[in-house]
Design a protein around this motif. Structure first.
Motif, PDB file in Angstrom:
ATOM      1  N   GLY A  86      72.604  41.184  30.459  1.00  0.00           N
ATOM      2  CA  GLY A  86      71.278  41.452  31.025  1.00  0.00           C
ATOM      3  C   GLY A  86      70.174  41.286  30.013  1.00  0.00           C
ATOM      4  N   ASP A  87      69.282  42.262  29.988  1.00  0.00           N
ATOM      5  CA  ASP A  87      68.070  42.211  29.172  1.00  0.00           C
ATOM      6  C   ASP A  87      68.270  43.036  27.910  1.00  0.00           C
ATOM      7  N   TRP A  88      68.187  42.386  26.742  1.00  0.00           N
ATOM      8  CA  TRP A  88      68.394  43.075  25.468  1.00  0.00           C
ATOM      9  C   TRP A  88      67.075  43.391  24.768  1.00  0.00           C
ATOM     10  N   SER A  89      65.965  43.230  25.461  1.00  0.00           N
ATOM     11  CA  SER A  89      64.670  43.407  24.793  1.00  0.00           C
ATOM     12  C   SER A  89      64.388  44.858  24.437  1.00  0.00           C
ATOM     13  N   ARG A  90      65.080  45.814  25.076  1.00  0.00           N
ATOM     14  CA  ARG A  90      64.847  47.226  24.798  1.00  0.00           C
ATOM     15  C   ARG A  90      65.918  47.821  23.884  1.00  0.00           C
ATOM     16  N   LEU A  91      66.717  46.957  23.293  1.00  0.00           N
ATOM     17  CA  LEU A  91      67.776  47.416  22.401  1.00  0.00           C
ATOM     18  C   LEU A  91      67.182  48.130  21.190  1.00  0.00           C
ATOM     19  N   GLU A  92      67.683  49.317  20.919  1.00  0.00           N
ATOM     20  CA  GLU A  92      67.209  50.106  19.778  1.00  0.00           C
ATOM     21  C   GLU A  92      68.053  49.886  18.531  1.00  0.00           C
ATOM     22  N   GLU A  93      69.332  49.557  18.721  1.00  0.00           N
ATOM     23  CA  GLU A  93      70.248  49.469  17.581  1.00  0.00           C
ATOM     24  C   GLU A  93      71.481  48.696  18.011  1.00  0.00           C
ATOM     25  N   ALA A  94      71.982  47.831  17.126  1.00  0.00           N
ATOM     26  CA  ALA A  94      73.233  47.123  17.365  1.00  0.00           C
ATOM     27  C   ALA A  94      74.009  47.068  16.055  1.00  0.00           C
TER      28      ALA A  94
END
Length: 374
Positions: A86-94
């Motif tokens: 989906g949409d990874w634009s709101r990812l805070e940490e990976a």
């Protein structure tokens, strides 16, 4: 509708060989195994996308096994598959786990060019004799070189260390702690060595040293270098906590991908097929048990579990939040249990109930008392 606030855990089941203490599922890959794994992962991701709709993950953690055993090209495909969620634009940490023996500039370049923000490096010790005892495939020199490479990459560095190793001394443990901080680690996970009976070291039943003084030294030393103990085994400067791990301690939803991965969705705790062969077989049948397998806890069990998980962290149990989620009566029962424990082990105020540093040193015993409420 976008599923926000979800965390994702992906298990990569491959490694060069078992370390002496390791009880996690992994195996050396044979020809075609990685390609078959990625094909099955594509099917699993398509299934969850169909069940949940497009996702907007908050955190991602890729563990193993040894994720850094995959080549840059294999990682390119894996990242493309994850992007399909989906949409990874709101990812805070990976975060991705790596071992010093397989960390390369090529992998770091691939991770840095995608959405990864941090690497968890399995250093375990900076003493060659201790590394040999553990069955690690690197020495201290290689670990230091890997940390230097990681520090140059611009990705945040988390380091795993183990204490309570046969032959380990307070002096050698202190040297490992100083060494990883001097190399640029901004997060330290310090685990006491425990041996499951089916591990190589567990079968030999070695005598393990008392880990208490080493743990206590860690609690003393790391705060003097700007690190806060925010969880039983985890230390970081304020704001540097691993957000993915906090999702577990806060009982938030975690989608599990890959063989032997554990997940937690809307009160249901579940595990994926436990071996690569079983995972590939389930993928061939389109994962028929994905929606039904696992254990659904009742409200009281979930509340007691929430209390124990919260007590793993420095923030502890938020009284108001807990009462709203699980009810005042259960909160009162938990308060009664904790108030019967020696006061130097528990910090209680109007807002929260939490373990003191001394309480964290005997956390297992305290959690067992809370668990008796079930």
């Amino acid at each position: 509708m976008r599923n926000e606030g979800l965390s994702v855990y992906l298990h990569v089941p491959f490694c060069a060989g078992k370390c002496g203490y390791c009880s996690f599922y992994s195996e050396p890959p044979e020809a075609g195994d990685v390609a078959a794994y990625l094909d099955a992962l594509a099917a699993e991701i398509a299934l969850w996308r169909g069940l949940l709709g497009p996702l907007s993950p908050r955190t991602l953690y890729v563990g193993g096994g040894t994720p850094s055993l995959l080549s840059p090209d294999e990682w390119g495909r894996l990242i493309a598959l994850l992007e399909g969620l989906g949409d990874w634009s709101r990812l805070e940490e990976a975060t991705v786990e790596a071992n010093p023996s397989s960390l390369s500039d090529g992998l770091l370049n691939v991770w840095r060019a995608s959405f990864f923000t941090r690497v968890s490096l399995g250093v375990q010790s900076l003493d060659d004799a201790e590394l040999e005892t553990l069955g690690r495939r690197h020495d201290a020199k290689l670990a230091l070189e890997a940390m230097e490479r990681l520090a140059r990459s611009g990705l945040r560095m988390s380091v795993d260390l183990i204490f309570g190793i046969p032959g380990q001394t307070l002096r050698s443990w202190a040297a490992s702690l100083r060494g990883v901080l001097d190399a640029g680690a901004r997060h330290v996970s310090a685990y006491q060595l425990t041996l499951e009976p089916d591990t190589p070291m567990g079968l030999r039943s070695p005598v393990l040293p008392d880990g208490y003084p080493l743990y206590r030294y860690t609690q003393w030393f790391l705060p003097r270098r700007g690190f806060t103990q925010y969880e039983i085994s985890s230390y970081a400067p304020p704001g540097g906590e691993c957000r993915h791990n906090l999702a577990y301690w806060r009982q938030e939803d975690v989608l599990a991908l890959g063989p032997a991965a554990w997940g937690y969705l809307k009160g249901r705790r579940y595990a994926n097929p436990g071996t690569l062969d079983a995972y590939l077989e389930a993928a061939g049948r389109n994962f028929p048990e994905a929606k039904t397998a696992g254990e659904r806890l009742g409200p009281r069990a979930r509340g007691v579990e929430a209390a124990i998980l919260s007590l793993r962290t420095r923030w502890g149990i938020d009284r108001a939040d807990f009462a709203e989620r699980w009810g005042v009566p259960l909160l009162k029962e938990i308060e009664a249990v904790l108030m019967a424990i020696p006061p130097h082990l528990v910090r209680a105020d109007e807002r929260s109930l939490a373990l003191t540093p001394a309480g964290m040193r005997v956390g297992n015993a305290i959690w067992s008392e809370v668990l008796c409420l079930l």
